[in-house]
Design an enzyme around this catalytic site. Structure first.
Site, PDB file in Angstrom:
ATOM      1  N   SER A 167       0.833  -1.193   0.000  1.00 24.23           N
ATOM      2  CA  SER A 167       0.000   0.000   0.000  1.00 24.23           C
ATOM      3  C   SER A 167       0.880   1.261   0.000  1.00 24.23           C
ATOM      4  CB  SER A 167      -0.962  -0.042   1.200  1.00 24.23           C
ATOM      5  OG  SER A 167      -1.977   0.919   1.052  1.00 24.23           O
ATOM      6  N   ASP A 267      -9.377  -4.912  -5.086  1.00 26.18           N
ATOM      7  CA  ASP A 267      -8.731  -3.719  -4.529  1.00 26.18           C
ATOM      8  C   ASP A 267      -9.009  -2.519  -5.432  1.00 26.18           C
ATOM      9  OD1 ASP A 267      -7.064  -1.865  -3.344  1.00 26.18           O
ATOM     10  OD2 ASP A 267      -5.212  -2.978  -3.699  1.00 26.18           O
TER      11      ASP A 267
END
Length: 325
Positions: A167, A267
């Site tokens: 991330s 995602d």
């Protein structure tokens, strides 16, 4: 009558973090900190905490697989959390790195970089670059080794240095690799490979399934960037967060030999990460780039899941394979 005072909020990301005008910060998300362990009961991996720099304060958690007698690859790891929550000492990252270090048989250095809003970006980028320089400095043959970390000095293979993160940590890994393409490291150390797991990139022009118009302005990736780096030139189109924007440095300048981009099917960052992968392939970069997708999974599932599901095992095995090639 008694009176109650409500502190004024200077900036916030709903359900994630609040920054009050008196300077205090309330983090609403994040796993608890846990201590290092000499022998993790599940993996046998040992860990310890060290200080890389006192000014600014940069620390790290080091991980070493059990029963080591040979030189091991080194993974410099950057945790996720939108540059403003989570920690190298969090229970989620501690469990995850124990699993990965055991599977891959690498030394890991998980960086505790400074967080926004107390230290807005670019502080985290500077801290992670300093950590890479510190790791590389262990490759130097010096008479005085008192300042060296024994685990790195004794077991680290400086011909096999990797960086990686998830991330926001994937964003950090990309930007550190770009900087390594311009600036040299102590001892002439080179980054062999970089892992970008579900990397945090964004921009003002939506691609794929990303939200459009006002919905984009309200999206979590948009809010996080403006919170973590309110003074960024170009805002959400700063090349640090949008390396594909017009005028950004060429991706051909990535300072590593191999690159693994990991995405998860559900995602919201997936489509931009796939686009990034394709642009790296088309950039003229001389290295090898690979894309690995796990379908049907959410952002950073391999860290968030407590149990090792089949998909978690598949993800960690893929990362481990990349680190031992």
């Amino acid at each position: 009558m008694g009176s109650t005072t409500t502190k004024e909020i200077a900036a916030e990301i709903p359900n994630l973090i609040k920054h009050y005008k008196d300077g205090t910060v309330e983090r609403l998300f994040g796993s608890p900190h846990v201590p290092p362990s000499l022998n993790d009961p599940d993996t046998g991996v040992s860990s310890k905490d060290i200080t890389i720099s006192h000014n600014p304060l940069i620390s790290a958690r080091l991980y070493l697989p059990q029963n080591q007698t040979k030189k091991l690859p080194i993974l410099l790891y950057f945790h996720g959390g939108g540059f403003c929550v989570e920690s190298a000492f969090s229970s989620l990252d501690h469990r995850y790195l124990n699993r990965l270090v055991s599977e891959a048989q690498v030394i890991a250095v998980s960086v505790e970089y400074r967080l926004a809003p107390e230290s807005p970006l670019p502080a985290a980028y500077e801290d992670c670059w300093a950590a890479l320089q510190w790791v590389a400095s262990h490759s130097l043959n010096e008479d005085d080794t008192s300042h060296k970390e024994p685990w790195l000095a004794d077991f680290g293979d400086f011909d096999r240095v990797y960086i990686g993160g998830d991330s926001a940590g994937g964003n950090l890994a990309h930007n550190i690799a770009m900087r390594a393409g311009i600036e040299s490291l102590p001892g002439g150390v080179k980054i062999l490979g970089a892992i970008l797991s579900h990397p945090y990139f964004w921009g003002s022009k939506p691609i794929g399934s990303e939200p459009k118009g006002e919905d984009n302005d309200k999206s979590l990736p948009y809010l996080v960037w403006n919170f973590a780096y309110p003074s960024a030139d170009g805002g959400i189109d700063n090349p640090l967060i949008n390396p594909m924007v017009s005028g950004a440095p060429s991706l051909a300048g990535l300072g590593c030999s191999r690159l693994l981009v990991c995405v998860a099917g559900k995602d919201e960052l997936r489509d931009r990460s796939v686009w990034y992968y394709n642009l790296v392939k088309e950039s003229g970069w001389k290295g090898e780039v690979e894309l690995f997708e796990v379908e049907g999974e959410e952002h950073c599932f391999h860290i968030l899941y407590e149990k090792e599901t089949e998909n978690v095992k598949k993800m960690i095995k893929r990362l481990a394979d990349f680190l031992v090639q």
